[in-house]
Design an enzyme around this catalytic site. Structure first.
Site, PDB file in Angstrom:
ATOM      1  N   HIS A 275       4.999   0.632  30.140  1.00  0.00           N
ATOM      2  CA  HIS A 275       4.946   2.387  30.497  1.00  0.00           C
ATOM      3  C   HIS A 275       5.194   3.120  29.527  1.00  0.00           C
ATOM      4  CE1 HIS A 275       3.559   1.889  34.898  1.00  0.00           C
ATOM      5  NE2 HIS A 275       4.096   0.665  34.794  1.00  0.00           N
TER       6      HIS A 275
ATOM      7  N   ASP B 265       6.135  10.109  23.967  1.00  0.00           N
ATOM      8  CA  ASP B 265       6.177   9.773  25.289  1.00  0.00           C
ATOM      9  C   ASP B 265       4.993   8.741  25.556  1.00  0.00           C
ATOM     10  OD1 ASP B 265       6.204  10.232  28.206  1.00  0.00           O
ATOM     11  OD2 ASP B 265       6.345  12.400  27.758  1.00  0.00           O
TER      12      ASP B 265
END
Ligand code: G6P
Length: 475
Positions: free
Chosen positions: A162, A375
């Site tokens: 992720h 991110d």
């Protein structure tokens, strides 16, 4: 419990332990998108979810919750320190986010990481039926795919990462760089957020292990003198867009949005930041830019307010303790310099809110600031877009967030460039409604077309190719 055809393995279970009305312990579904994405698959395939219950020392038997089989993996207080706070969040997290904070390499933490990964793998191996599909999630469990394959060669194993996978020059700092690559390569399909992450991974594999890679395929030795192919490619994650749309259309949530604006003194523009309080999110850069705009007189607190929701996170890790001090000092200084009796520069909230309140905030915000320094994806950007059923509002989005690959109609920024960020914020504040509409419609189209169900379906379809079992798992 009988064995499951489909098993999810994640650091956390999809439930939180909370006190009920009588003060007793109870379970509540955690708000994350992953549960929403996988719940339909779990139900259809009679799946099991293996994970930590979020508290040290809690030993629990497997149990049923909301139609899911949950298999708790216990962690001692020392393991929480060494495996979770240490290796996962003070070694891997900063290293994989481009060393924004310095990663700490401690052998004791690595030992705990190996031991805990083995415990997760054992629990998953026990929960899985013959030829089952097992889907491992995220950086806390990078060794699990290989451990599982060794214990259970019949399984089809997927892994989804992720967070970012760093460039080789950074990755190669990791003292256990070979073991981690080998751990991940135990999976048949290794999913990443961005094409660039998959590329970084393939390069690390070539440089460290000398395995051959071709397009998305990696030739991994099968232990019997041959090779098998593992697939490493991008599957950008998304959100449950329909549920945000549904909430945003509710009259009481729209009323709440108006109430929020009112309680901030009805400024003409509300800027919003929503993040876990994490050094990767660029909260300081955002505040620096906003503080300078106030100083330069380009905006005034009478007209513009920044609402910053920073939800508490990993509060026992030093870098997070320090970050909180810095942010709170900055907020205090800016507010001290610019607040008036009636208006505040930054409304700072170190709290987490339910989804309903977040959607009201998204509807109240004219400009959403996502200024992450690095991110994996950033789902807040997608949540904002999905919630804007009025096709208004402006998204300012860092090019260092995975979401930038899909959300090209946002105002893209380099958050390190403070002057550029200030100009982007001004452009967002001043953007005419027609341009907001044009951009927002394009952004919303993308998020609605590629929602989280789509994501899990794409991943499971790729995994199905490797499946030796009789039943297919569909999202
Ligand atoms: C990121 C990670 C997740 C993690 C979440 C919250 O999104 O990719 O794996 O669960 O942060 O962090 P926490 O440490 O509280 O689980």
């Amino acid at each position: 419990m009988s064995q499951a055809e489909f098993v999810v393995v994640a650091n956390r279970l999809p439930v939180d332990r909370v006190a009920d009305a009588e003060g007793d312990d109870a379970w509540r579904r955690s708000p994350g998108g992953l549960v929403t994405a996988l719940e339909p698959v779990m139900r259809k395939a009679d799946g099991a979810w293996v994970g930590w219950a979020g508290r040290p020392g809690l030993e629990l038997e497997p149990f049923e919750f909301d139609g899911m089989h949950l298999v708790p993996v216990p962690l001692s207080a020392d393991e929480v320190q060494d495996y979770y706070e240490g290796f996962s969040n003070d070694t891997i997290w900063p290293l994989y986010h481009d060393v924004i904070a310095a990663p700490r390499f401690k052998r004791q933490w690595w030992d705990a990481y190996v031991a805990v990964n083995q415990r997760f793998a054992d629990a998953a191996a026990k929960a899985a039926a013959d030829n089952a599909i097992v889907w491992v999630q995220d950086y806390q469990l990078q060794l699990v795919p290989r451990m599982l394959r060794q214990a259970r060669p019949d399984l089809t194993i997927g892994y989804f990462h992720h967070i970012p996978f760093p460039a080789y020059g950074l990755y190669s700092q990791l003292p256990w760089r070979r073991q981690v690559l080998e751990g991940l390569l135990g999976a048949d399909v290794i999913g990443f957020q961005r094409v660039a992450d998959a590329g970084n991974f393939a390069r690390a594999v070539r440089r460290q292990l000398r395995y051959e890679t071709k397009a998305s395929g990696i030739a991994v030795p099968d232990g019997e003198g041959g090779t098998r192919t593992a697939l490493a490619k991008a599957f950008p994650i998304s959100i449950d867009a329909d549920s945000y749309i549904e909430l945003a259309q509710r009259p009481e949530i729209q009323a709440r949005a108006a109430e929020i604006r009112e309680s901030l003194g009805n400024p003409s523009k509300i800027l919003l930041g929503v993040d876990r309080l994490d050094y990767t999110k660029g909260i300081r850069h955002r505040m620096k830019a906003f503080g300078e705009l106030l100083q330069d007189g380009r905006v005034s607190v009478d007209d513009v307010t920044l609402v910053q929701v920073a939800s508490p996170s990993r509060e026992r890790v030093d870098a997070y303790v320090q970050l909180r001090d810095e942010i709170e000092l900055t907020v205090g200084r800016i507010n001290g310099d610019y607040d008036t009796m009636g208006h505040t520069a930054i409304r700072y909230l170190h709290q987490a809110y339910p989804r309903e309140e977040m959607v009201a905030l998204y509807l109240a915000a004219d400009v959403m600031l996502v200024t992450a320094l690095r991110d994996g994806m950033n789902l807040v950007a997608k949540e904002y877009v999905a919630s804007r059923v009025d096709n208004r509002g402006v998204l300012v989005l860092s090019e260092f967030a995975g979401a930038a690959d899909e959300l090209g109609s946002a105002i893209l920024v380099n958050p390190h460039d403070i002057d550029g960020l200030k100009d982007a914020i001004m452009r967002a504040i001043e953007m005419p409604g027609s341009e907001q509409g044009r951009r927002m419609r394009a952004l919303r189209r993308r998020v609605r077309e590629h929602d989280v169900e789509d994501w899990s379906q794409d991943f499971l379809d790729a995994l199905a190719v490797f499946h030796r079992g009789a039943t297919a798992v569909t999202a």
